[in-house]
Scaffold this motif. Structure first.
Motif, PDB file in Angstrom:
ATOM      1  N   GLN A  75       0.835  -1.190   0.000  1.00 25.16           N
ATOM      2  CA  GLN A  75       0.000   0.000   0.000  1.00 25.16           C
ATOM      3  C   GLN A  75       0.876   1.248   0.000  1.00 25.16           C
TER       4      GLN A  75
ATOM      5  N   GLU B 131       0.694   5.393   1.254  1.00 29.21           N
ATOM      6  CA  GLU B 131      -0.063   6.368   2.024  1.00 29.21           C
ATOM      7  C   GLU B 131       0.369   7.748   1.579  1.00 29.21           C
TER       8      GLU B 131
ATOM      9  N   TRP C 166     -12.121   6.064   7.313  1.00 25.84           N
ATOM     10  CA  TRP C 166     -12.888   5.261   6.375  1.00 25.84           C
ATOM     11  C   TRP C 166     -12.488   3.795   6.523  1.00 25.84           C
TER      12      TRP C 166
ATOM     13  N   ASP D  91     -11.360   1.800   4.390  1.00 24.54           N
ATOM     14  CA  ASP D  91     -10.136   1.449   3.656  1.00 24.54           C
ATOM     15  C   ASP D  91      -8.864   1.992   4.304  1.00 24.54           C
TER      16      ASP D  91
ATOM     17  N   ASP E 225      -8.264   5.298   4.992  1.00 25.31           N
ATOM     18  CA  ASP E 225      -8.119   6.746   4.818  1.00 25.31           C
ATOM     19  C   ASP E 225      -8.562   7.435   6.104  1.00 25.31           C
TER      20      ASP E 225
ATOM     21  N   ASP F 125      -4.553   9.250   2.637  1.00 19.33           N
ATOM     22  CA  ASP F 125      -5.196   8.250   1.794  1.00 19.33           C
ATOM     23  C   ASP F 125      -4.312   7.022   1.716  1.00 19.33           C
TER      24      ASP F 125
ATOM     25  N   VAL G 284      -3.796   3.764  -0.596  1.00 20.78           N
ATOM     26  CA  VAL G 284      -4.161   3.188  -1.898  1.00 20.78           C
ATOM     27  C   VAL G 284      -3.172   2.083  -2.253  1.00 20.78           C
TER      28      VAL G 284
ATOM     29  N   ASN H 233      -9.816   7.954  -4.928  1.00 19.42           N
ATOM     30  CA  ASN H 233     -10.820   7.775  -3.878  1.00 19.42           C
ATOM     31  C   ASN H 233     -12.071   8.630  -4.067  1.00 19.42           C
TER      32      ASN H 233
END
Length: 141
Positions: free
Chosen positions: A11, A13, A91, A93, A95, A120, A122, A137
């Motif tokens: 991931q 960030e 969130w 996910d 975030d 975020d 992702v 997003n």
């Protein structure tokens, strides 16, 4: 941009900050500066199930904010001797948005100043900076 491992998938960030001061001057998450009109409602950030909105008074100061449905009035919050609020939302996910809200006292009453940070998470390769992560997003602010 920081890479980190979450679960078994790599991931990234990405994070940025927004600042709201004075009558009010806003520096958004992308570094753009603007002054908000007096007596106006302004959406600072929105993404799917979340919205952060401020309302300015006739003299242009932030008199209230709505943090995803929770409304905070500067006059009430600051008179109750709270000098700072910390609000956050995460969130599913991973975030996250965090708002540090400070009370300011002036001749016409109380107002808020805000420091907001947004991060975020992702999958690797889907974004290489905060702007592209936000596009992935569906965030705006």
């Amino acid at each position: 941009l920081r890479s980190r491992a979450l679960s078994s998938t790599a991931q990234c960030e990405c994070s940025a900050s927004c600042l709201v001061k004075g009558d009010p001057h806003v520096t958004d998450f992308y570094g753009k500066e603007e002054t908000i009109q007096n007596g106006r409602t302004f959406v600072l950030y929105s993404e799917a199930s979340f919205t952060l909105t401020i309302v300015t008074s006739h003299d242009g100061r932030v008199e209230s904010l709505d943090f995803n449905g929770a409304t905070h009035q500067a006059a009430e919050t600051c008179k109750s001797k709270k000098t700072e609020l910390s609000l956050d939302y995460t969130w599913a996910d991973g975030d996250k948005i965090v708002a540090s809200v400070r009370c300011q006292e002036h001749s016409s009453g109380f107002s808020f100043e805000l420091d907001i940070s947004k991060s975020d998470v992702v999958p690797d390769g889907q974004a290489d900076n905060f702007r592209s992560a936000e596009a992935t997003n569906g965030g705006a602010g």
